[in-house]
Scaffold this active site. Structure first.
Site, PDB file in Angstrom:
ATOM      1  N   ASP A  43       0.867  -1.180   0.000  1.00 39.83           N
ATOM      2  CA  ASP A  43       0.000   0.000   0.000  1.00 39.83           C
ATOM      3  C   ASP A  43       0.909   1.236   0.000  1.00 39.83           C
ATOM      4  O   ASP A  43       2.139   1.113  -0.096  1.00 39.83           O
ATOM      5  CB  ASP A  43      -0.930  -0.036   1.225  1.00 39.83           C
ATOM      6  CG  ASP A  43      -2.178   0.825   1.033  1.00 39.83           C
ATOM      7  OD1 ASP A  43      -2.267   1.548   0.016  1.00 39.83           O
ATOM      8  OD2 ASP A  43      -3.072   0.788   1.904  1.00 39.83           O
ATOM      9  N   GLU A  45       0.145   4.598   1.894  1.00 37.41           N
ATOM     10  CA  GLU A  45       0.110   5.589   2.980  1.00 37.41           C
ATOM     11  C   GLU A  45       1.196   5.336   4.029  1.00 37.41           C
ATOM     12  O   GLU A  45       1.611   6.262   4.731  1.00 37.41           O
ATOM     13  CB  GLU A  45      -1.274   5.604   3.632  1.00 37.41           C
ATOM     14  CG  GLU A  45      -2.387   6.158   2.748  1.00 37.41           C
ATOM     15  CD  GLU A  45      -2.980   5.136   1.787  1.00 37.41           C
ATOM     16  OE1 GLU A  45      -2.449   4.010   1.683  1.00 37.41           O
ATOM     17  OE2 GLU A  45      -3.986   5.472   1.121  1.00 37.41           O
ATOM     18  N   HIS A  95      -2.546   0.019  -3.931  1.00 40.72           N
ATOM     19  CA  HIS A  95      -3.055   1.343  -3.562  1.00 40.72           C
ATOM     20  C   HIS A  95      -3.782   2.003  -4.739  1.00 40.72           C
ATOM     21  O   HIS A  95      -3.256   2.064  -5.855  1.00 40.72           O
ATOM     22  CB  HIS A  95      -1.905   2.245  -3.119  1.00 40.72           C
ATOM     23  CG  HIS A  95      -2.316   3.683  -2.938  1.00 40.72           C
ATOM     24  ND1 HIS A  95      -2.958   4.119  -1.806  1.00 40.72           N
ATOM     25  CD2 HIS A  95      -2.212   4.754  -3.762  1.00 40.72           C
ATOM     26  CE1 HIS A  95      -3.220   5.410  -1.938  1.00 40.72           C
ATOM     27  NE2 HIS A  95      -2.788   5.825  -3.114  1.00 40.72           N
ATOM     28  N   HIS A 139      -1.345   1.181   6.680  1.00 41.22           N
ATOM     29  CA  HIS A 139      -1.763   2.299   7.531  1.00 41.22           C
ATOM     30  C   HIS A 139      -2.807   1.834   8.539  1.00 41.22           C
ATOM     31  O   HIS A 139      -3.424   0.778   8.367  1.00 41.22           O
ATOM     32  CB  HIS A 139      -2.362   3.413   6.650  1.00 41.22           C
ATOM     33  CG  HIS A 139      -3.443   2.889   5.762  1.00 41.22           C
ATOM     34  ND1 HIS A 139      -4.729   2.714   6.203  1.00 41.22           N
ATOM     35  CD2 HIS A 139      -3.409   2.436   4.478  1.00 41.22           C
ATOM     36  CE1 HIS A 139      -5.443   2.195   5.217  1.00 41.22           C
ATOM     37  NE2 HIS A 139      -4.673   2.002   4.157  1.00 41.22           N
ATOM     38  N   HIS A 151      -7.428   5.214   7.482  1.00 41.59           N
ATOM     39  CA  HIS A 151      -8.714   4.908   6.844  1.00 41.59           C
ATOM     40  C   HIS A 151      -8.865   3.399   6.754  1.00 41.59           C
ATOM     41  O   HIS A 151      -7.898   2.670   7.003  1.00 41.59           O
ATOM     42  CB  HIS A 151      -8.828   5.550   5.444  1.00 41.59           C
ATOM     43  CG  HIS A 151      -7.916   4.970   4.426  1.00 41.59           C
ATOM     44  ND1 HIS A 151      -6.590   5.314   4.335  1.00 41.59           N
ATOM     45  CD2 HIS A 151      -8.118   4.048   3.459  1.00 41.59           C
ATOM     46  CE1 HIS A 151      -6.019   4.655   3.352  1.00 41.59           C
ATOM     47  NE2 HIS A 151      -6.917   3.854   2.801  1.00 41.59           N
ATOM     48  N   GLU A 170      -7.413  -2.629   7.593  1.00 45.52           N
ATOM     49  CA  GLU A 170      -7.100  -3.344   6.334  1.00 45.52           C
ATOM     50  C   GLU A 170      -6.121  -4.486   6.559  1.00 45.52           C
ATOM     51  O   GLU A 170      -6.237  -5.545   5.945  1.00 45.52           O
ATOM     52  CB  GLU A 170      -6.500  -2.365   5.316  1.00 45.52           C
ATOM     53  CG  GLU A 170      -7.547  -1.500   4.645  1.00 45.52           C
ATOM     54  CD  GLU A 170      -6.920  -0.428   3.753  1.00 45.52           C
ATOM     55  OE1 GLU A 170      -5.837  -0.651   3.188  1.00 45.52           O
ATOM     56  OE2 GLU A 170      -7.541   0.647   3.624  1.00 45.52           O
TER      57      GLU A 170
HETATM   58 ZN   LIG Z   1      -3.684   3.015   0.096  1.00 40.24          ZN
END
Ligand SMILES: [Zn+2]
Length: 308
Positions: A43, A45, A95, A139, A151, A170
């Protein structure tokens, strides 16, 4: 065929068989290396240096730097995996558009999965043939204080996701996909908040690599870039070194999913999916006998909802 010829033929076959046995005993070690396939979901972030969505969104001036940093973090993980004995490394770009890593920037010894949508999204490509899963650049879940760009799947749609009563970030949703196929998540990298959540969900044996410490959602104290990549590489080697102790993260069926949206108009749309039960103005629940099926329904409910 004459008897003597048959004997000769048998002798030849036996000799050949003996040769094969003798030959296999002296095969070089490299050719006998056990298969060790490593899956990396990456990902953005939680990548070293990233503190703002301008660095993770294509079309912005800072995006070129962000995607380069992403490739460099993942290359450190690839290098660590290969030095620890991995025979195959698959990297899934996870992402946004999932086309962030320029294939030219990825370590050429790794295989890249690029683009979206993909049926298993951030975990596309995983399967029972893999020995280990690594989550790079992850993240914290939505609503985490002092976490860079916190998020859960979608900033504009999801307020919280709960499975069997537990709110899951996640990393947990994806670890359960790996676990479904019997594959343990052995390392998570990102900010200090996601590292803490990884320990809470996956247990203290998971190796975590913190590459930044957030002061808020959009500012962090960064580990120097070269050092961050050295830590990722060393962490992957450590994690693969103790792979025997790692346990897959499994969510036992039946799985009860709850999706809490930001606003009720989003739940109005998600509620159209068969099996969805409205438990309050902005929350839907549904049950699944199979985790992957449940995950797909969840993604459809998120995709259907309009952004806030
Ligand atoms: Zn992401």
């Amino acid at each position: 065929m004459k008897k003597s010829h048959i004997r000769l033929a048998m002798l030849g076959a036996m000799t050949a068989f003996g040769f094969i046995i003798a030959f296999s005993a002296i095969l070089p070690a490299a050719q006998q290396k056990p298969v060790l396939k490593v899956f990396i979901s990456v990902d953005m972030e939680g990548i070293s240096g990233i503190v703002h969505s301008d660095q993770t969104t294509s079309g912005t001036a800072e995006y070129a730097a962000g995607r380069k940093w992403m490739a460099q973090d993942v290359n450190a993980a690839v290098e660590g995996a290969l030095e620890a004995g991995a025979t195959e490394v698959v990297v899934n770009d996870s992402h946004g558009s999932m086309r962030n890593i320029d294939p030219d920037d990825l370590d050429p010894r790794a295989i890249l999965i690029s683009g979206s949508p993909k049926p298993l999204s951030m975990m596309q490509g995983i399967g029972a043939s893999f020995s280990a899963c690594i989550l790079i650049g992850y993240h914290a879940k939505a609503g985490t204080e002092d976490a860079i760009l916190d998020h859960t799947i979608s900033s504009s749609v999801v307020r919280a996701i709960r499975v069997n009563g537990f709110e899951i970030p996640e990393l947990g949703l994806n670890a359960a996909i790996a676990g479904y196929y019997g594959v343990p998540v052995i390392l998570v990298s990102g900010d200090t908040a996601v590292c803490r959540q990884a320990g809470e969900i996956l247990g203290q044996d998971v190796v975590t690599v913190a590459v930044k410490e957030a002061y808020g959602r959009l500012a962090a104290k960064l580990v120097p870039m070269g050092e961050a990549r050295r830590l990722i590489k060393a962490g992957v080697k450590e994690a693969l070194g103790k792979l025997g102790r790692a346990k897959p993260f499994k969510i036992a069926p039946p799985c009860r999913f709850e999706l809490e949206y930001h606003v009720s108009a989003q739940a109005d749309m998600g509620a159209m999916i068969p099996g969805a039960k409205r438990i309050d103005a902005r929350t839907l629940a549904f049950a699944a006998d199979d985790y992957i099926q449940g995950f797909r329904t969840l993604r459809a409910m998120i995709a259907l909802a309009p952004a806030r």
